[in-house]
Design an enzyme around this catalytic site. Structure first.
Site, PDB file in Angstrom:
ATOM      1  N   ALA A 137       0.824  -1.199   0.000  1.00  0.00           N
ATOM      2  CA  ALA A 137       0.000   0.000   0.000  1.00  0.00           C
ATOM      3  C   ALA A 137       0.867   1.261   0.000  1.00  0.00           C
ATOM      4  O   ALA A 137       2.100   1.200  -0.003  1.00  0.00           O
ATOM      5  CB  ALA A 137      -0.951  -0.017   1.196  1.00  0.00           C
ATOM      6  N   HIS A 138       0.213   2.398   0.049  1.00  0.00           N
ATOM      7  CA  HIS A 138       0.848   3.704  -0.104  1.00  0.00           C
ATOM      8  C   HIS A 138       1.948   3.969   0.919  1.00  0.00           C
ATOM      9  O   HIS A 138       1.903   3.528   2.064  1.00  0.00           O
ATOM     10  CB  HIS A 138      -0.208   4.803   0.017  1.00  0.00           C
ATOM     11  CG  HIS A 138      -0.865   4.850   1.381  1.00  0.00           C
ATOM     12  ND1 HIS A 138      -0.385   5.621   2.403  1.00  0.00           N
ATOM     13  CD2 HIS A 138      -1.945   4.204   1.868  1.00  0.00           C
ATOM     14  CE1 HIS A 138      -1.134   5.473   3.472  1.00  0.00           C
ATOM     15  NE2 HIS A 138      -2.095   4.605   3.175  1.00  0.00           N
ATOM     16  N   ASP A 139       2.964   4.672   0.471  1.00  0.00           N
ATOM     17  CA  ASP A 139       4.021   5.220   1.335  1.00  0.00           C
ATOM     18  C   ASP A 139       4.850   4.155   2.046  1.00  0.00           C
ATOM     19  O   ASP A 139       5.415   4.422   3.106  1.00  0.00           O
ATOM     20  CB  ASP A 139       3.431   6.184   2.370  1.00  0.00           C
ATOM     21  CG  ASP A 139       2.729   7.371   1.712  1.00  0.00           C
ATOM     22  OD1 ASP A 139       3.431   8.166   1.053  1.00  0.00           O
ATOM     23  OD2 ASP A 139       1.497   7.487   1.833  1.00  0.00           O
TER      24      ASP A 139
END
Length: 209
Positions: free
Chosen positions: A128-130
């Protein structure tokens, strides 16, 4: 440019399949001195001869052991590496993938992710993000990372492991298959279970007189 695969085990064959899916020109497999040579799927397997490498030849380090990948990377003076991404992988915007990293088969990476050099991401992984994956890290098949997870250098996550948001997995740590990580993992530690807990070392026993 020709690509040589360093390593002739199961991961080497998966890397070969990924290279062929990308229509890359494969020059064969290389192995450490003393290991079995011959051929795999029609491609020669030969011993690595060492020395400074031709910059027109690219390499991929198909070694499942993270420390072995680092050792060979340090020994390949002047080598050029291919960043390997299977065409079935889903890569979102602002995803930075380092030299020599391998994304094998279908995997999903959303946005604003950093993958370090020579990292290995196996089929079925979701990131997922980041998230940040350090160099020489490994995600086994089916690993799921929630947002803002950091996997430090050389850490290894087993099949189906799940990591909660904002968790840090320390350098060269190991997460067991199927573990659910809800707390940070110290560098070099091994954690297993649901929720994941460190494996306790056996307490030293008194010596009988």
């Amino acid at each position: 440019m020709t690509v040589h695969i360093y390593g002739a085990g199961g991961l080497g064959r998966e890397v070969l399949a990924t290279l062929l899916a990308n229509n890359e020109q494969v020059g064969g497999f290389l192995v450490d001195a003393g290991l079995k040579t011959g051929s795999i799927h029609g491609f020669a397997v030969r011993e690595f001869e060492g020395g400074r490498q031709d910059p027109s030849v690219r390499f991929v380090l198909a070694l499942g052991d993270n420390k072995a990948r680092r050792r060979v990377a340090e020994s390949l003076a002047g080598a050029t590496y291919i960043t390997l991404i299977h065409p079935s992988a889903t890569i979102g915007p602002a995803v930075l993938i380092g030299e020599g990293a391998m994304i094998i088969g279908p995997a999903s990476m959303t946005t604003d992710i950093v993958v370090g050099a020579h990292a290995l991401i196996n089929p079925g992984c979701t990131i997922a993000h980041d998230c940040v994956l350090g160099q020489f890290t490994s995600l086994a098949p089916g690993v799921s990372l929630a947002g803002r997870v950091t996997i430090e250098e050389g850490a290894n996550l087993g099949v189906g492991a799940v990591v909660a948001p904002r968790i840090v997995i320390g350098a060269w740590a190991t997460v067991g298959a199927g573990a659910v990580v809800i707390r940070d993992v110290e560098p070099g530690a091994t954690v297993v279970g649901v929720p994941a807990r460190p494996i306790r070392r056996a307490e030293s026993q008194p010596v009988s007189s």
